[in-house]
Design an enzyme around this catalytic site. Sequence first.
Site, short mmCIF file in Angstrom:
data_model
loop_
_atom_site.label_atom_id
_atom_site.label_comp_id
_atom_site.label_asym_id
_atom_site.label_seq_id
_atom_site.Cartn_x
_atom_site.Cartn_y
_atom_site.Cartn_z
N ASP A 111 -39.24 3.71 -63.11
CA ASP A 111 -37.90 4.30 -63.22
C ASP A 111 -37.42 4.25 -64.67
OD1 ASP A 111 -37.91 4.57 -60.49
OD2 ASP A 111 -36.81 2.71 -60.13
N1 URA Z 1 -40.06 -0.13 -57.95
C1 URA Z 1 -38.88 0.39 -58.34
O1 URA Z 1 -37.89 0.35 -57.60
N2 URA Z 1 -38.80 0.95 -59.56
C2 URA Z 1 -39.84 0.99 -60.43
O2 URA Z 1 -39.70 1.51 -61.55
C3 URA Z 1 -41.07 0.43 -60.02
C4 URA Z 1 -41.15 -0.13 -58.77
#
Ligand code: URA
Length: 248
Positions: A111
Amino acid sequence: MRLDDLLFSQGFGTRRVCAGLIQQGWVRLPGVEAPEPGTEVDPEGLTFEVQGRRWPYHARAYILLHKPAGYECSHKPSAWPSVYSLLPAPLRQRPVKGAALPGVQAVGRLDQDTTGALLLSDDGQFIHRLSSPRHHVPKVYEVTLRHAVDAQQVQRLLAGVVLDDDPRPVRAAACEATGERALRLTLTEGKYHQVKRMVAAVGNRVEALHRSRIGDLTLPEDLAPGQWCWLGPQALAQVGFAPPSGKK
Ligand code: URA
């Protein structure tokens, strides 16, 4: 291999641009006074210089990036800069046979606000192997939580929680509290926002998320956010990948 072909293979531009760089004296080769586009070179183990930047030859690129917060893992980001903008042009431009896009591609996505280890490569087999849920490569996340974590939350994360897009429960391969508001969570799959959704499902909330390890490969402490490094055979073995010979 001809020098102009070598430069082209490493992403320094079209063959014409590469020939131009060599003819204008921008390319340095060890032990060669005035290289020409047709100069024959043995690429294995070669480090050359283009416009003052040293560049080690790699038949395939295997990269580890320390992703900073505020970057999207997309070529066409919607609101934030792209992680690809953190890489030098040759890594973004390397010609890749049969691929829709040139250059290295990220193995899965983190993310925008997640930090930590992100693998990138121009080797389709590597990307497929590392992102395939079948191979269960464990990924370790350091999670900062909004609320204090309790033993019941840890137990529920280990036992499995149901997320809204799949009736089958997803469970953490390992989970331990590392502080009052901190967890270390290991996952072997990579669903959309998985850590955030799992943590929300047990009644807590992720405040910050950092991926510290992929397989046995730990993000090196001296790799600062935004920095990247090449992965050699030992690091590749740590993520369970053996490059076909001649591809290192
Ligand atoms: N899980 C998440 O919620 N976000 C990420 O970036 C990676 C794993």
